[in-house]
Structure formats: structure tokens, C-alpha cells
Design an enzyme around this catalytic site. Sequence first.
Site, mmCIF file in Angstrom:
data_model
loop_
_atom_site.group_PDB
_atom_site.id
_atom_site.type_symbol
_atom_site.label_atom_id
_atom_site.label_comp_id
_atom_site.label_asym_id
_atom_site.label_seq_id
_atom_site.Cartn_x
_atom_site.Cartn_y
_atom_site.Cartn_z
ATOM 1 C CB CYS A 95 -0.910 0.013 1.234
ATOM 2 S SG CYS A 95 -1.837 1.561 1.441
ATOM 3 C CB CYS A 208 -2.974 3.529 -6.412
ATOM 4 S SG CYS A 208 -4.418 2.936 -5.490
#
Length: 250
Positions: A95, A208
Site C-alpha cells: 500500500c 496505487c
Amino acid sequence: MSAQALPDDPAAAQLVIGVLGGMGPAATAHFQTRLVELTDATRDRDHPTVVTWSDPGVPDRVAALRGTGPSPVPVLRAGLGVLPAAGAQVLTVPCNTVHPFLPEALEGLDQLHLVDMIQAAAEEVAGAGMSTVTVLATAATLEHGMHARALGERAVRAHSPGAGTQPAVLELIAAVKAGTPVRGLVGEYRRLVAELAEAQCDGVLVACSEISAVAAAAAGEGAQLSLPSVDAVDSLVRVALRAAGFIPKA
């Protein structure tokens, strides 16, 4: 940031990879798929041992970065306590947005060697010879500047999508989090990259993990994109494999 010292010759010892995930669940699943796909292996035991803690209850990282929500650190530390107890030595966190919170979360956990996703991606971008890249990421990640700084240290300029394009980036992220099949989002991803090609960049950094899943689906379909790209998830996988004593595919 806490880090376990690695062997002088990583290939001499195969270490256990830990995955601190759940941010979000689809991104964690995609990371683990890429971990399998990018390992140079011909049989089961050529792959690394992996321990995963996937907690979707980690507080919203975007809100935390903006100071409008609770810190994710306490929940991260709970997961970080599980991983070394299960044998993890090399830590991966698929992440991007949560990375600024990891130094605090890792305080005192010297048995884990963190592979920094931001640095891994910047190193791959620089190695690819790109000079200006558009960063596809959450708005908070862009505002924080984590990728821009890492790229700047390597003489690469980071470009953010314009006001007319960033909403499409966020919609793509939200669609994956909502469970939309990634194959159905490939067309939108291709249109997005085509728009970015007009920004006079010579590459794209997929920063992302949800967008990474769509980008991988596009590559799997042989989609022709307007710009070359580096995927932060794949960068993380390659560096983690080497750190654990395994060989990543080129």
C-alpha cells in the site's frame, strides 16, 4: 526505520516474506499473485514461504495523511506483531499511501527488514531511463509527495494528473475497492494513460495497488498503451524476492 540486517549474500539464505495487507484486500491479493508470477521458479519449492496478515480494518490512510482521521499506527502494530511471531523476516506492505506511517509502526521491531515500496519504485523508474513520469495515486499520496521526493533524489520529475484527470484516477481506485472485476476496467485505464500522454511525460508510475491490478489485467490482454509504465507493486515484489534470497523474473 527498524530493519533486520540481511546476509552479505542473500542467495545463501532464503528468508520468509511477510505481507502486511488488507489495504485493501484486492490489492493484497494482487500483490500475492504477482509474488508468484514474478518468481523465477519451475516447481513449488522454488517459491518463497509467505506469511500474510490482511486486516481491512486499518483506518483510512487518506484521511490519516490529511489529519482528518485516526492514525493507522496502532492497527498496523497489531499486524506487525503477528508477522515475526509467524516467522516473517522480510516485510512488504503493498500500500503506497500507508508508507509514511511505517517508521513509527516499526519502532522496536528490529527482527523485520522493511522493503520500502516507494524507494523500490523510484529506483526502477530511474533505471528505466525515464525523466518525467506521471504518478497515478490517491490524492493524499500526491499531496504528501512521497513519490515525488524519491523520484527527485534520482533526478526524475514527478507529474501529477491534472484536475480533469485525477477524478478518473480516484474513480478507478474506488471501482476496484468496490469489487468491480478488473478486466472490465481495462478500457478506462487505457483511456486514462492516453490522456496522460499529452502531458509531455515519458512514462507512468502506477503508485496505487488497486490501479496495479487493473494495469496487470491490461498487460495480460496485450493492451497497447500510449506510455511505458513502472508498477510500484511489481517493483516491491522484485526487491522483496531478492532480499529474501530468491530470483525475480526479468
